[in-house]
Design a protein around this motif. Structure first.
Motif, PDB file in Angstrom:
ATOM      1  N   ARG A 134       0.950  -1.489  -0.139  1.00  0.00           N
ATOM      2  CA  ARG A 134       0.353  -0.180   0.096  1.00  0.00           C
ATOM      3  C   ARG A 134       0.925   1.082  -0.011  1.00  0.00           C
ATOM      4  NH1 ARG A 134      -5.245  -0.755   2.679  1.00  0.00           N
ATOM      5  NH2 ARG A 134      -5.033   1.816   2.452  1.00  0.00           N
ATOM      6  N   PRO A 135       0.844   2.271  -1.338  1.00  0.00           N
ATOM      7  CA  PRO A 135       1.680   3.857  -1.314  1.00  0.00           C
ATOM      8  C   PRO A 135       0.881   4.158   0.088  1.00  0.00           C
ATOM      9  CG  PRO A 135      -0.353   3.694  -2.697  1.00  0.00           C
ATOM     10  CD  PRO A 135      -0.277   2.123  -2.356  1.00  0.00           C
ATOM     11  N   ILE A 136       1.821   4.878   0.570  1.00  0.00           N
ATOM     12  CA  ILE A 136       1.483   6.216   1.789  1.00  0.00           C
ATOM     13  C   ILE A 136       2.163   7.172   1.029  1.00  0.00           C
ATOM     14  CG2 ILE A 136       1.089   4.609   3.405  1.00  0.00           C
ATOM     15  CD1 ILE A 136       3.719   6.048   4.731  1.00  0.00           C
ATOM     16  N   THR A 137       1.745   8.632   1.275  1.00  0.00           N
ATOM     17  CA  THR A 137       2.245   9.729   1.087  1.00  0.00           C
ATOM     18  C   THR A 137       1.346  10.683   2.189  1.00  0.00           C
ATOM     19  OG1 THR A 137       2.117   9.897  -1.309  1.00  0.00           O
ATOM     20  CG2 THR A 137       2.770  12.011   0.044  1.00  0.00           C
ATOM     21  N   ALA A 138       3.530  11.021   3.020  1.00  0.00           N
ATOM     22  CA  ALA A 138       2.769  11.638   4.572  1.00  0.00           C
ATOM     23  C   ALA A 138       4.566  12.570   4.720  1.00  0.00           C
ATOM     24  CB  ALA A 138       2.545  10.685   5.376  1.00  0.00           C
ATOM     25  N   VAL A 139       4.053  12.996   5.524  1.00  0.00           N
ATOM     26  CA  VAL A 139       5.592  14.198   6.948  1.00  0.00           C
ATOM     27  C   VAL A 139       5.492  13.561   8.456  1.00  0.00           C
ATOM     28  CG1 VAL A 139       6.798  16.474   6.770  1.00  0.00           C
ATOM     29  CG2 VAL A 139       4.962  16.160   4.723  1.00  0.00           C
ATOM     30  N   PHE A 140       6.122  12.823   8.726  1.00  0.00           N
ATOM     31  CA  PHE A 140       6.435  12.840  10.286  1.00  0.00           C
ATOM     32  C   PHE A 140       7.454  13.378  10.256  1.00  0.00           C
ATOM     33  CE2 PHE A 140       4.399   9.084   8.655  1.00  0.00           C
ATOM     34  CZ  PHE A 140       3.010   9.315   8.719  1.00  0.00           C
ATOM     35  N   ALA A 141       7.087  14.171  11.478  1.00  0.00           N
ATOM     36  CA  ALA A 141       7.851  14.897  12.572  1.00  0.00           C
ATOM     37  C   ALA A 141       9.003  13.864  13.802  1.00  0.00           C
ATOM     38  CB  ALA A 141       7.317  15.192  14.042  1.00  0.00           C
ATOM     39  N   VAL A 142      10.439  13.592  13.061  1.00  0.00           N
ATOM     40  CA  VAL A 142      11.373  12.683  13.562  1.00  0.00           C
ATOM     41  C   VAL A 142      10.724  12.782  15.449  1.00  0.00           C
ATOM     42  CG1 VAL A 142      12.782  12.736  12.254  1.00  0.00           C
ATOM     43  CG2 VAL A 142      13.288  13.524  13.540  1.00  0.00           C
ATOM     44  N   ASP A 143      10.734  13.504  16.152  1.00  0.00           N
ATOM     45  CA  ASP A 143      10.347  13.154  17.998  1.00  0.00           C
ATOM     46  C   ASP A 143       9.887  12.877  18.543  1.00  0.00           C
ATOM     47  OD1 ASP A 143       9.637  15.803  16.293  1.00  0.00           O
ATOM     48  OD2 ASP A 143      11.130  16.889  18.801  1.00  0.00           O
ATOM     49  N   ARG A 144       8.580  12.466  17.157  1.00  0.00           N
ATOM     50  CA  ARG A 144       7.479  12.437  17.780  1.00  0.00           C
ATOM     51  C   ARG A 144       7.082  11.155  16.549  1.00  0.00           C
ATOM     52  NH1 ARG A 144       3.108  16.888  17.267  1.00  0.00           N
ATOM     53  NH2 ARG A 144       1.789  15.557  18.596  1.00  0.00           N
ATOM     54  N   PRO A 145       7.574  10.019  17.269  1.00  0.00           N
ATOM     55  CA  PRO A 145       7.252   8.066  16.023  1.00  0.00           C
ATOM     56  C   PRO A 145       6.061   7.154  16.738  1.00  0.00           C
ATOM     57  CG  PRO A 145       8.075   7.998  18.513  1.00  0.00           C
ATOM     58  CD  PRO A 145       8.621   9.598  18.823  1.00  0.00           C
ATOM     59  N   ASP A 146       5.118   8.401  17.288  1.00  0.00           N
ATOM     60  CA  ASP A 146       3.681   7.576  17.802  1.00  0.00           C
ATOM     61  C   ASP A 146       2.923   8.366  16.877  1.00  0.00           C
ATOM     62  OD1 ASP A 146       4.007   5.291  19.653  1.00  0.00           O
ATOM     63  OD2 ASP A 146       4.417   6.989  21.343  1.00  0.00           O
ATOM     64  N   ASP A 147       2.933   9.662  16.719  1.00  0.00           N
ATOM     65  CA  ASP A 147       2.035  10.429  15.997  1.00  0.00           C
ATOM     66  C   ASP A 147       2.177   9.874  14.275  1.00  0.00           C
ATOM     67  OD1 ASP A 147       1.520  11.972  16.983  1.00  0.00           O
ATOM     68  OD2 ASP A 147       2.823  13.633  16.145  1.00  0.00           O
ATOM     69  N   ALA A 148       2.882   9.024  13.885  1.00  0.00           N
ATOM     70  CA  ALA A 148       2.869   7.817  12.456  1.00  0.00           C
ATOM     71  C   ALA A 148       2.195   7.067  12.884  1.00  0.00           C
ATOM     72  CB  ALA A 148       4.348   7.773  11.807  1.00  0.00           C
ATOM     73  N   VAL A 149       2.093   6.779  13.699  1.00  0.00           N
ATOM     74  CA  VAL A 149       1.468   5.016  14.604  1.00  0.00           C
ATOM     75  C   VAL A 149       0.195   5.030  14.217  1.00  0.00           C
ATOM     76  CG1 VAL A 149       0.556   3.288  15.666  1.00  0.00           C
ATOM     77  CG2 VAL A 149       2.490   3.825  15.389  1.00  0.00           C
ATOM     78  N   SER A 150      -0.765   7.184  14.853  1.00  0.00           N
ATOM     79  CA  SER A 150      -1.601   7.350  14.803  1.00  0.00           C
ATOM     80  C   SER A 150      -2.228   7.133  13.485  1.00  0.00           C
ATOM     81  CB  SER A 150      -1.768   8.000  15.767  1.00  0.00           C
ATOM     82  OG  SER A 150      -1.234   7.973  17.274  1.00  0.00           O
TER      83      SER A 150
END
Length: 278
Positions: free
Chosen positions: A241-257
């Motif tokens: 599944r392709p994803i397009t996103a920007v995540f903060a390296v210091d907030r890893p759980d935001d990516a899970v959510s």
């Protein structure tokens, strides 16, 4: 690791299948007894797989510990660090990186034991600057470039100046890289020279991880570099599944959510070491 996760998921799949079967007509006493026994056997397999995984994890941690002992500088998962070298060069270490430095009168040599680093090399034509990553090496006299070492793959991306890359055994020709180019080496052999989007590949220096139509399996592998625990895909269908996103390296759980909300997956924490996504 994939075999290990398969061991963890196999009994879980079997249990889910049995629960689906329980929703039908009530089985006979003998069939019910057989199902109970089967569930007991499956539940025994899960702790066994977890125990095996802990041993494997211990081996990985021991390897990192030994590399950290060899290194002059290192970072842990989620940490970044800027280092000023004695020759006026600067190195920025990304997450989970180990670096060994040797500055001599006639040359400067840096060994990337694992991870990723960005080099701003002070110009000194008489003292070439070498970066060694496994069987891959890069040579410059003054420029800016990044080197990433992950398992059997090494990539070298140039931001400014010119970089010459080759293998330690000299079995491949020297590749000359210009700004905006990256060389990829797999298992000690050149795999290709290609353009690179530096705004994406170097976004970690601004505290961001950028994905553009990236297969989820690749995104999870990258996100795991910044986490103390590890994300595990338990549904193989999700891997592509392709994803397009920007995540903060210091907030890893935001990516899970975000993955839970956008891909309609559920995250389950296992033993404090893994987050199962499926």
């Amino acid at each position: 690791m994939q075999l290990l996760f398969a061991e963890l998921e196999a009994p879980a799949k079997a249990l889910r299948a049995e629960h689906a079967g329980d929703a039908g007509p009530t089985p006979s006493r003998n069939l019910h007894s057989a199902n109970v026994n089967r569930r007991k056997r499956l539940l025994v397999r899960i702790p066994a797989a977890v125990a095996a995984s802990l041993l494997l994890l211990a081996g990985v941690l021991q390897s990192d510990w030994w590399q950290n002992r060899q290194a002059d500088y290192h970072t842990v998962a989620g940490e970044q660090r800027r280092i000023a070298l004695a020759d006026d060069s600067t190195v920025v270490l990304n997450t989970d990186t180990a670096l060994k430095v040797s500055l001599q009168a006639n040359q400067r040599r840096v060994e990337l034991l694992r991870g990723e680093a960005y080099f701003q090399v002070a110009h000194a034509a008489e003292r070439p600057f070498w970066v060694i990553a496994g069987d891959t090496r890069a040579k410059v006299t003054g420029t800016e470039f990044a080197v990433k070492r992950a398992a059997a793959e090494v990539s070298i991306s140039v931001a400014e100046g010119r970089v010459e890359t080759s293998t330690v055994r000299n079995t491949d020709p020297i590749l000359a890289l210009a700004p905006g180019q990256t060389a990829v080496y797999r298992d000690g052999r050149a795999a290709g020279l290609e353009p690179v989007d530096l705004s994406r590949s170097l976004a970690w220096q601004q505290g961001r991880i950028v994905f553009v139509q990236t297969p989820l399996a690749e995104a999870v592998e990258e996100l795991n570099r910044y986490r103390g625990d590890k994300l595990v895909l338990t549904d193989p269908a999700l891997a592509r599944r392709p994803i397009t996103a920007v995540f903060a390296v210091d907030r890893p759980d935001d990516a899970v959510s975000a993955l839970e909300q956008t891909l309609n997956v559920r995250a389950r924490r296992l033993a404090g070491f893994w987050v199962l996504l499926g």
